[in-house]
Write a protein that holds these residues in place. Structure first.
Motif, PDB file in Angstrom:
ATOM      1  N   THR A 196       0.847  -1.279  -0.084  1.00 36.07           N
ATOM      2  CA  THR A 196      -0.208  -0.029  -0.072  1.00 36.07           C
ATOM      3  C   THR A 196       0.732   1.211   0.159  1.00 36.07           C
ATOM      4  O   THR A 196       0.331   2.385  -0.339  1.00 36.07           O
ATOM      5  CB  THR A 196      -1.042   0.041   1.290  1.00 36.07           C
ATOM      6  N   LYS A 197       2.216   1.095   0.171  1.00 35.11           N
ATOM      7  CA  LYS A 197       2.918   2.416   0.351  1.00 35.11           C
ATOM      8  C   LYS A 197       3.151   3.097  -1.083  1.00 35.11           C
ATOM      9  O   LYS A 197       2.960   4.223  -1.195  1.00 35.11           O
ATOM     10  CB  LYS A 197       4.281   1.632   0.646  1.00 35.11           C
ATOM     11  N   ASP A 198       2.829   2.430  -2.307  1.00 32.61           N
ATOM     12  CA  ASP A 198       2.957   2.777  -3.456  1.00 32.61           C
ATOM     13  C   ASP A 198       1.352   3.485  -3.877  1.00 32.61           C
ATOM     14  O   ASP A 198       1.629   4.189  -5.037  1.00 32.61           O
ATOM     15  CB  ASP A 198       3.468   1.775  -4.690  1.00 32.61           C
ATOM     16  N   LEU A 199       0.600   3.134  -3.251  1.00 31.62           N
ATOM     17  CA  LEU A 199      -0.728   3.686  -3.369  1.00 31.62           C
ATOM     18  C   LEU A 199      -1.018   5.074  -3.492  1.00 31.62           C
ATOM     19  O   LEU A 199      -0.535   5.950  -2.806  1.00 31.62           O
ATOM     20  CB  LEU A 199      -2.020   2.985  -2.876  1.00 31.62           C
TER      21      LEU A 199
END
Length: 114
Positions: free
Chosen positions: A111-114
């Motif tokens: 979810t870090k890249d979202l």
């Protein structure tokens, strides 16, 4: 139980004679690679057996008796079985927490890249 057994054996052999203070919990925790709570539980076992005493604010537990002198070397069977059951359950919980932590770390990465 392993820590309590080791300390009980050290008390019986004279490594920690009556009147001597056991090493502080933090030192024992480092030595065994466990949490302070685990060491506290081991000391509590020895305290229940009448081998050591603890005082609020004191550093370490003080040896009050030897297992040989009072026959306290063996944990009563009903306590021994309870401790084994609790230890098994604790190991189970630790494994589940490790798995959960790993899964949460993986989720954080995704979810870090979202």
């Amino acid at each position: 139980m392993r820590i309590a057994d080791d300390l009980r054996r050290d008390i019986a052999s004279g490594v920690y004679p009556v009147g001597e203070t056991l090493p502080p919990g933090a030192k024992l925790a480092d030595q065994y690679g466990v949490s302070g709570m685990t060491v506290s539980n081991a000391i509590a076992v020895l305290r229940e057996e009448g081998l050591v005493t603890t005082r609020q604010g004191a550093r370490g537990a003080t040896v009050m008796a030897t297992p040989d002198a009072q026959g306290a070397g063996d944990t009563p069977p009903e306590h021994s079985e309870e401790f084994r059951l609790l230890f098994t359950q604790l190991q189970d919980i630790r494994g589940q927490l490790r798995n959960l932590s790993t899964r949460l770390d993986q989720l954080d990465e995704r979810t870090k890249d979202l």
